[in-house]
Design an enzyme around this catalytic site. Structure first.
Site, PDB file in Angstrom:
ATOM      1  N   CYS A 114       0.811  -1.229   0.000  1.00  0.00           N
ATOM      2  CA  CYS A 114       0.000   0.000   0.000  1.00  0.00           C
ATOM      3  C   CYS A 114       0.841   1.274   0.000  1.00  0.00           C
ATOM      4  O   CYS A 114       0.336   2.348  -0.321  1.00  0.00           O
ATOM      5  CB  CYS A 114      -0.946   0.008   1.196  1.00  0.00           C
ATOM      6  N   HIS A 249      -3.308   7.422   2.845  1.00  0.00           N
ATOM      7  CA  HIS A 249      -3.701   6.109   2.313  1.00  0.00           C
ATOM      8  C   HIS A 249      -5.074   5.769   2.881  1.00  0.00           C
ATOM      9  O   HIS A 249      -5.343   6.002   4.058  1.00  0.00           O
ATOM     10  CB  HIS A 249      -2.667   5.063   2.724  1.00  0.00           C
ATOM     11  N   ASN A 279     -10.043   0.309   0.008  1.00  0.00           N
ATOM     12  CA  ASN A 279      -8.594   0.398   0.014  1.00  0.00           C
ATOM     13  C   ASN A 279      -8.077  -0.107  -1.332  1.00  0.00           C
ATOM     14  O   ASN A 279      -8.170  -1.295  -1.620  1.00  0.00           O
ATOM     15  CB  ASN A 279      -8.070  -0.458   1.180  1.00  0.00           C
TER      16      ASN A 279
HETATM   17  O1  UT7 Z   1      -3.731  -0.978   3.779  1.00  0.00           O
HETATM   18  C1  UT7 Z   1      -2.791  -1.778   4.455  1.00  0.00           C
HETATM   19  C2  UT7 Z   1      -2.944  -1.677   5.893  1.00  0.00           C
HETATM   20  N1  UT7 Z   1      -4.176  -2.241   6.335  1.00  0.00           N
HETATM   21  C3  UT7 Z   1      -4.849  -1.649   7.292  1.00  0.00           C
HETATM   22  O2  UT7 Z   1      -4.442  -0.582   7.706  1.00  0.00           O
HETATM   23  C4  UT7 Z   1      -6.065  -2.316   7.869  1.00  0.00           C
HETATM   24  C5  UT7 Z   1      -6.010  -2.224   9.347  1.00  0.00           C
HETATM   25  N2  UT7 Z   1      -7.080  -2.908  10.062  1.00  0.00           N
HETATM   26  C6  UT7 Z   1      -8.381  -2.526  10.028  1.00  0.00           C
HETATM   27  O3  UT7 Z   1      -8.770  -1.658   9.282  1.00  0.00           O
HETATM   28  C7  UT7 Z   1      -9.315  -3.155  11.034  1.00  0.00           C
HETATM   29  O4  UT7 Z   1      -8.570  -3.905  11.949  1.00  0.00           O
HETATM   30  C8  UT7 Z   1     -10.408  -4.076  10.411  1.00  0.00           C
HETATM   31  C9  UT7 Z   1     -11.415  -3.221   9.706  1.00  0.00           C
HETATM   32  C10 UT7 Z   1      -9.770  -5.053   9.447  1.00  0.00           C
HETATM   33  C11 UT7 Z   1     -11.124  -4.845  11.516  1.00  0.00           C
HETATM   34  O5  UT7 Z   1     -11.673  -3.945  12.470  1.00  0.00           O
HETATM   35  P1  UT7 Z   1     -11.428  -4.156  14.041  1.00  0.00           P
HETATM   36  O6  UT7 Z   1     -12.203  -3.133  14.716  1.00  0.00           O
HETATM   37  O7  UT7 Z   1      -9.938  -4.179  14.257  1.00  0.00           O
HETATM   38  O8  UT7 Z   1     -12.065  -5.581  14.302  1.00  0.00           O
HETATM   39  P2  UT7 Z   1     -11.381  -6.888  14.889  1.00  0.00           P
HETATM   40  O9  UT7 Z   1     -10.537  -7.556  13.853  1.00  0.00           O
HETATM   41  O10 UT7 Z   1     -10.775  -6.610  16.224  1.00  0.00           O
HETATM   42  O11 UT7 Z   1     -12.676  -7.779  15.116  1.00  0.00           O
HETATM   43  C12 UT7 Z   1     -13.709  -7.405  16.048  1.00  0.00           C
HETATM   44  C13 UT7 Z   1     -14.851  -8.389  15.908  1.00  0.00           C
HETATM   45  C14 UT7 Z   1     -14.407  -9.844  15.962  1.00  0.00           C
HETATM   46  O12 UT7 Z   1     -15.421 -10.587  16.612  1.00  0.00           O
HETATM   47  P3  UT7 Z   1     -15.296 -10.986  18.170  1.00  0.00           P
HETATM   48  O13 UT7 Z   1     -14.033 -11.783  18.254  1.00  0.00           O
HETATM   49  O14 UT7 Z   1     -15.219  -9.686  18.905  1.00  0.00           O
HETATM   50  O15 UT7 Z   1     -16.539 -11.752  18.404  1.00  0.00           O
HETATM   51  C15 UT7 Z   1     -14.368 -10.241  14.514  1.00  0.00           C
HETATM   52  O16 UT7 Z   1     -14.561 -11.628  14.321  1.00  0.00           O
HETATM   53  O17 UT7 Z   1     -15.480  -8.220  14.640  1.00  0.00           O
HETATM   54  C16 UT7 Z   1     -15.525  -9.462  13.955  1.00  0.00           C
HETATM   55  N3  UT7 Z   1     -15.397  -9.198  12.538  1.00  0.00           N
HETATM   56  C17 UT7 Z   1     -16.445  -8.916  11.741  1.00  0.00           C
HETATM   57  N4  UT7 Z   1     -17.772  -8.818  12.008  1.00  0.00           N
HETATM   58  C18 UT7 Z   1     -18.600  -8.506  10.995  1.00  0.00           C
HETATM   59  C19 UT7 Z   1     -14.260  -9.144  11.773  1.00  0.00           C
HETATM   60  N5  UT7 Z   1     -14.570  -8.841  10.501  1.00  0.00           N
HETATM   61  C20 UT7 Z   1     -15.923  -8.692  10.469  1.00  0.00           C
HETATM   62  C21 UT7 Z   1     -16.829  -8.372   9.446  1.00  0.00           C
HETATM   63  N6  UT7 Z   1     -18.151  -8.290   9.758  1.00  0.00           N
HETATM   64  N7  UT7 Z   1     -16.424  -8.135   8.188  1.00  0.00           N
END
Ligand code: UT7
Length: 322
Positions: A114, A249, A279
């Site tokens: 990225c 980004h 993204n």
């Molecule tokens: O461009 C290169 C660099 N990339 C980035 O900068 C991306 C960085 N990361 C992010 O943008 C975020 O971490 C995400 C958007 C990918 C995820 O958001 P988050 O707030 O960090 O969620 P998380 O991974 O901590 O997950 C929280 C909960 C989990 O459930 P439990 O364990 O709390 O029950 C996940 O299983 O959300 C769940 N979850 C989802 N739920 C509904 C993860 N993905 C999804 C989804 N829909 N798509």
């Protein structure tokens, strides 16, 4: 000031097909409200079956060349940033050279995920500053939709396709003030995309899809982007109040908001495209820059901070007097 890399043209291309959060929620267990709340993304573009990184790059590059009003054959260096090249080789840069019908120039690709466009701009800046190149075309072009596992809700909600371009020219007037790029592969496992065809036996079961530990990446991204902002301002002896536009980004609205807060910038000084683009990896910063130049937000003479973070990890910034 001699040999400064001034931006004389910009371009951007997004494929026609729109994929909504609603459509993704038919594929995986997610919802529009979850995606909007956690990422800020509502729709993203998906490349058509015959589109490639090179074909999209051609459209963005042609716009930049037209805006600059130059003949493509004046370009002496093409740098394409992509993690989704048409072929392993020739480089997408070479394929773009052919598409633009440029007879005599150097063309190559940069792979910094990225952060690719920022890395490419940094290289372009060094070539121009040293006098080794006069006109450099920088393009970020990505078909992320073909690297995404559409059964993996942790990644498929995030990415989109598109291409952005800038044309840089050696000038006596101010342009790129400084670039700052970094890599740290101790985080290689947090965000990667395997290449199954060259996998070792121990990794041969890996598929060629993006794999990401999202929340860990998120934390490192916020901290790292905060540091690169400080580094950039310090190198230029500039107070944060001098920055007219932040062009970040476009990975996650919460990451962008954290960087804007560090700069004490209100969000209306931040160029946002992720709501309807997702993204687009290396294309994202250039797509956003192009949009804000073309709609008149970014004006000549203004100070613009571009920044990006991606797999590697890689990260970087470019401070520009537009
Ligand atoms: O461009 C290169 C660099 N990339 C980035 O900068 C991306 C960085 N990361 C992010 O943008 C975020 O971490 C995400 C958007 C990918 C995820 O958001 P988050 O707030 O960090 O969620 P998380 O991974 O901590 O997950 C929280 C909960 C989990 O459930 P439990 O364990 O709390 O029950 C996940 O299983 O959300 C769940 N979850 C989802 N739920 C509904 C993860 N993905 C999804 C989804 N829909 N798509």
């Amino acid at each position: 000031m001699s040999h400064c890399a001034r931006i004389i043209g910009t371009g951007g291309y997004m494929p026609e097909t729109i994929r909504t959060n609603e459509e993704i929620s038919q594929l995986v267990d997610t919802s529009d409200s979850w995606i909007v709340e956690r990422t800020g993304i509502k729709t993203r573009r998906i490349a058509g079956p015959e589109e490639t990184a090179a074909s999209m790059a051609e459209i963005a590059a042609t716009q930049a060349i037209d805006m600059a009003g130059i003949d493509a054959n004046e370009i002496d260096l093409i740098i394409v940033a992509t993690g989704s090249p048409d072929r392993v080789y020739p480089s997408t840069g070479c394929l773009l050279q052919k598409r633009l019908d440029i007879k005599n120039c150097v063309a190559f690709d940069v792979q910094a995920a990225c952060s690719g466009s920022i890395f490419a701009m940094s290289i372009a800046d060094q070539y121009i500053k040293s006098g080794a190149a006069n006109k450099v075309l920088v393009v970020g072009s990505e078909i992320c939709s073909r690297l995404v596992d559409w059964t993996d809700r942790s990644t498929c909600i995030l990415f989109g396709d598109g291409a952005g371009a800038v044309l840089l020219e050696s000038s006596g007037e101010a342009g790129i003030l400084s670039t700052h790029i970094h890599s740290d592969a101790s985080y290689e496992d947090m965000l990667y995309c395997p290449n199954p065809q060259v996998a070792t036996d121990s990794k041969k079961d890996e598929q060629g899809f993006i794999s990401m530990k999202g929340s860990e990446v998120f934390k490192v991204a916020v901290n790292t982007l905060g540091r690169i902002v400080d580094e950039t301002l310090e190198a230029n002896g500039l107070d944060k109040s001098r920055i007219d536009w932040l062009v970040p980004h476009q990975a996650n609205i919460r990451i962008i908001a954290a960087t804007a807060k560090k700069l004490k910038m209100s969000m209306d000084r931040v160029v946002l495209t992720l709501e309807n683009q997702g993204n687009t990896s290396s294309a994202s910063v250039l797509l956003a820059f192009n949009e804000a130049v073309r709609d008149g937000r970014i004006q000549r003479g203004q100070i613009v901070l571009l920044e990006a973070f991606g797999a590697g990890f890689t990260w970087g910034s470019a401070l520009i007097k537009y």
